[in-house]
Design an enzyme around this catalytic site. Structure first.
Site, PDB file in Angstrom:
ATOM      1  N   PHE A 111      42.458 -94.970 -25.160  1.00  0.00           N
ATOM      2  CA  PHE A 111      43.592 -94.214 -25.693  1.00  0.00           C
ATOM      3  C   PHE A 111      43.223 -93.724 -27.092  1.00  0.00           C
ATOM      4  O   PHE A 111      42.649 -94.470 -27.881  1.00  0.00           O
ATOM      5  CB  PHE A 111      44.800 -95.154 -25.752  1.00  0.00           C
ATOM      6  CG  PHE A 111      46.095 -94.488 -26.106  1.00  0.00           C
ATOM      7  CD1 PHE A 111      46.812 -93.776 -25.159  1.00  0.00           C
ATOM      8  CD2 PHE A 111      46.601 -94.578 -27.390  1.00  0.00           C
ATOM      9  CE1 PHE A 111      48.014 -93.170 -25.482  1.00  0.00           C
ATOM     10  CE2 PHE A 111      47.808 -93.973 -27.723  1.00  0.00           C
ATOM     11  CZ  PHE A 111      48.515 -93.266 -26.766  1.00  0.00           C
ATOM     12  N   ASP A 182      41.865-104.236 -25.030  1.00  0.00           N
ATOM     13  CA  ASP A 182      43.202-103.695 -25.197  1.00  0.00           C
ATOM     14  C   ASP A 182      43.906-103.795 -23.839  1.00  0.00           C
ATOM     15  O   ASP A 182      43.430-103.219 -22.847  1.00  0.00           O
ATOM     16  CB  ASP A 182      43.146-102.247 -25.693  1.00  0.00           C
ATOM     17  CG  ASP A 182      44.527-101.725 -26.074  1.00  0.00           C
ATOM     18  OD1 ASP A 182      45.507-102.143 -25.417  1.00  0.00           O
ATOM     19  OD2 ASP A 182      44.620-100.901 -27.002  1.00  0.00           O
ATOM     20  N   TYR A 207      56.268-102.571 -24.967  1.00  0.00           N
ATOM     21  CA  TYR A 207      57.331-101.646 -24.541  1.00  0.00           C
ATOM     22  C   TYR A 207      57.001-100.973 -23.220  1.00  0.00           C
ATOM     23  O   TYR A 207      57.813-100.245 -22.682  1.00  0.00           O
ATOM     24  CB  TYR A 207      57.609-100.582 -25.625  1.00  0.00           C
ATOM     25  CG  TYR A 207      56.379 -99.910 -26.182  1.00  0.00           C
ATOM     26  CD1 TYR A 207      55.753 -98.886 -25.498  1.00  0.00           C
ATOM     27  CD2 TYR A 207      55.829-100.327 -27.388  1.00  0.00           C
ATOM     28  CE1 TYR A 207      54.615 -98.283 -25.999  1.00  0.00           C
ATOM     29  CE2 TYR A 207      54.703 -99.740 -27.900  1.00  0.00           C
ATOM     30  CZ  TYR A 207      54.087 -98.710 -27.196  1.00  0.00           C
ATOM     31  OH  TYR A 207      52.943 -98.132 -27.697  1.00  0.00           O
ATOM     32  N   LYS A 208      55.788-101.216 -22.697  1.00  0.00           N
ATOM     33  CA  LYS A 208      55.419-100.625 -21.408  1.00  0.00           C
ATOM     34  C   LYS A 208      55.830-101.584 -20.294  1.00  0.00           C
ATOM     35  O   LYS A 208      57.001-101.682 -19.973  1.00  0.00           O
ATOM     36  CB  LYS A 208      53.921-100.298 -21.407  1.00  0.00           C
ATOM     37  CG  LYS A 208      53.578 -99.183 -22.417  1.00  0.00           C
ATOM     38  CD  LYS A 208      52.086 -98.966 -22.611  1.00  0.00           C
ATOM     39  CE  LYS A 208      51.857 -97.862 -23.658  1.00  0.00           C
ATOM     40  NZ  LYS A 208      50.504 -97.868 -24.214  1.00  0.00           N
ATOM     41  N   ARG A 354      51.331 -88.417 -13.598  1.00  0.00           N
ATOM     42  CA  ARG A 354      51.130 -89.862 -13.667  1.00  0.00           C
ATOM     43  C   ARG A 354      52.394 -90.586 -13.187  1.00  0.00           C
ATOM     44  O   ARG A 354      53.502 -90.232 -13.591  1.00  0.00           O
ATOM     45  CB  ARG A 354      50.838 -90.200 -15.127  1.00  0.00           C
ATOM     46  CG  ARG A 354      50.337 -91.564 -15.392  1.00  0.00           C
ATOM     47  CD  ARG A 354      49.850 -91.647 -16.824  1.00  0.00           C
ATOM     48  NE  ARG A 354      50.964 -91.658 -17.774  1.00  0.00           N
ATOM     49  CZ  ARG A 354      50.941 -92.320 -18.941  1.00  0.00           C
ATOM     50  NH1 ARG A 354      49.871 -92.993 -19.306  1.00  0.00           N
ATOM     51  NH2 ARG A 354      51.972 -92.289 -19.747  1.00  0.00           N
TER      52      ARG A 354
HETATM   53  C1  LIG Z   1      50.326 -97.131 -25.572  1.00  0.00           C
HETATM   54  C2  LIG Z   1      48.992 -97.366 -26.235  1.00  0.00           C
HETATM   55  C3  LIG Z   1      48.861 -97.380 -27.633  1.00  0.00           C
HETATM   56  C4  LIG Z   1      50.029 -97.062 -28.533  1.00  0.00           C
HETATM   57  O1  LIG Z   1      49.895 -97.673 -29.787  1.00  0.00           O
HETATM   58  P1  LIG Z   1      51.170 -97.875 -30.720  1.00  0.00           P
HETATM   59  O2  LIG Z   1      50.610 -98.283 -32.024  1.00  0.00           O
HETATM   60  O3  LIG Z   1      52.017 -98.947 -30.069  1.00  0.00           O
HETATM   61  O4  LIG Z   1      51.914 -96.590 -30.766  1.00  0.00           O
HETATM   62  C5  LIG Z   1      47.627 -97.686 -28.183  1.00  0.00           C
HETATM   63  N1  LIG Z   1      46.563 -97.946 -27.386  1.00  0.00           N
HETATM   64  C6  LIG Z   1      46.645 -97.937 -26.042  1.00  0.00           C
HETATM   65  C7  LIG Z   1      45.450 -98.248 -25.221  1.00  0.00           C
HETATM   66  C8  LIG Z   1      47.861 -97.620 -25.424  1.00  0.00           C
HETATM   67  O5  LIG Z   1      47.943 -97.570 -24.099  1.00  0.00           O
END
Ligand SMILES: *Cc1c(COP(=O)(O)O)cnc(C)c1O
Length: 395
Positions: A111, A182, A207-208, A354
């Protein structure tokens, strides 16, 4: 096949929610718990709540609850901040553990925020580090003896492709690198056994798939045997050994508490703690079986009825998380057309539609109905409507 807990969630009438991989829905337990907490604790106890209602212990207490879902022992997970911050903390600690090495290895399925945080850390350390980004299939081969840290997101946010944690961690360790996982799209979605993987660090958001609500705090795991040697880059007062001694100089706290930074988000943690009650009645193994079944059903139905769409996720369930993606040239307006018909998925550039298939609150009937609507959108070119072309700020 469905899990018997769908009625524990608030879902608007008629909506099929296939976007729990971005933001989980509201568990019913959360509204009651939050309102009680705000009224009785904040409202009546005010500052006394820190001791009386144990607000100060929340980050570790909830950390242990999240830890149970990802195979981490008690005292190895703490909550706070956002995932991007936790990535920074893990990565900076990992680089300090390998001062003679200069490479951070990641993959192009990561990400962007994880990569951006690495780039910012490298710039500010200014010690000649390099972020090396390889194709996801090349990660194992790319771990060489100049790699300080391997930083990988297990499940690809676009395609759902899932890495094998054990294999990559073993390879990282064989080459002397520190392993950071992660788990943003893994925690609450697929079984994870952190202790068995032996990785040094793991991070993720809540939050996911953990349904903690918009802005819910992130978590960080540090392998217990290395905790004592971690020198936190973000040395805030609540990670100090004695925050209320108000000493002039920082001394890290014992154990996982040193990964705390500042004041915890008490209301968000209360919401998350209530949301985690869902897991009292379902095991991760049951969840996974149901998730694979939903994904297999969805893929079979879409491929049979929507030939314009091409599967972008791995076909083998063992290499897939709890989402399924398809590419379609008109994916953006097609997704808007679906959303307008109360089937909520999302779109990721370029061309990816998705669908998060989360069996806590999605069942087989939902999946089949979603494909009915998708087929209608495609067969009747319902996506070809100027209203569906506009892009919002959040996609
Ligand atoms: C959703 C997601 C994030 C989001 O990071 P935030 O700091 O919570 O906004 C970061 N890395 C990955 C791999 C994600 O899927």
């Amino acid at each position: 096949m469905s899990l018997p807990i769908k009625d524990q969630f608030v879902l608007p009438e008629g909506m099929i929610y296939l976007d729990g991989n971005s933001l989980g829905p509201l568990p019913k337990s959360v509204s009651q718990h939050l309102s009680r907490m705000v009224t009785n604790e904040w409202g009546q106890h005010l500052i006394k709540g820190w001791n009386l209602d144990e607000w100060m212990d929340q980050p570790s207490r909830v950390g242990d609850q999240v830890g149970k879902l990802i195979g981490a022992s008690a005292g190895s997970v703490v909550m706070g901040d956002t995932l991007s911050i936790k990535v920074y903390q893990a990565l900076s600690a990992a680089l300090e553990m390998r001062p003679d090495r200069k490479v951070i290895l990641s993959d192009s399925g990561n990400f962007p925020s994880d990569l951006y945080m690495a780039q910012g850390l490298i710039r500010h350390l200014n010690r000649g580090h390099e972020l090396r980004i390889v194709d996801p299939a090349q990660v194992t081969d790319a771990v060489t003896e100049d790699v300080a840290a391997v930083m990988i997101t297990q499940v690809d946010y676009r395609t759902g492709r899932m890495h094998d944690m054990a294999t990559i961690t073993r390879q990282a360790h064989a080459k002397g690198a520190v392993m950071i996982w992660d788990l943003a799209h893994s925690a609450g979605a697929v079984p994870v056994d952190l202790a068995a993987s032996n990785c040094e660090f793991a991070v993720g958001c809540t939050y996911k798939y953990l349904n903690g609500g918009p802005g819910a705090p992130a978590f960080i795991y540090v392998r217990p045997d290395i905790l004592g040697g971690i020198d936190p880059a973000l040395s805030g007062w609540l990670g100090h050994d004695a925050p209320f001694a108000f000493e002039q100089d920082y001394r890290p706290g014992t154990g996982i508490e040193r990964m705390r930074v500042g004041t915890p988000p008490v209301l968000q943690l209360a919401a998350l703690e209530a949301a985690l009650k869902v897991w009292d009645t379902v095991t991760m193994a049951e969840l996974r079986t149901a998730s694979v079944h939903l994904c297999e059903t969805f893929i079979a139905e879409v491929e049979a009825r929507c030939p314009a769409l091409t599967l972008a996720s791995p076909r083998d369930p063992d290499q897939r998380g709890s989402q399924v993606s398809f590419t379609f040239e008109h994916g953006y307006p097609a997704m808007q057309a679906l959303i307008a018909r109360n089937v909520i998925g999302d779109y990721r550039a370029p061309h990816i539609m998705r669908f998060g298939l989360t069996p806590l609150y999605v069942d087989e009937a939902d999946v089949r109905r979603a494909v009915d609507v998708l087929q209608d959108v495609l067969d009747n070119r319902l996506w070809d409507n100027p209203d569906y072309q506009m892009t919002g700020r959040v996609t």
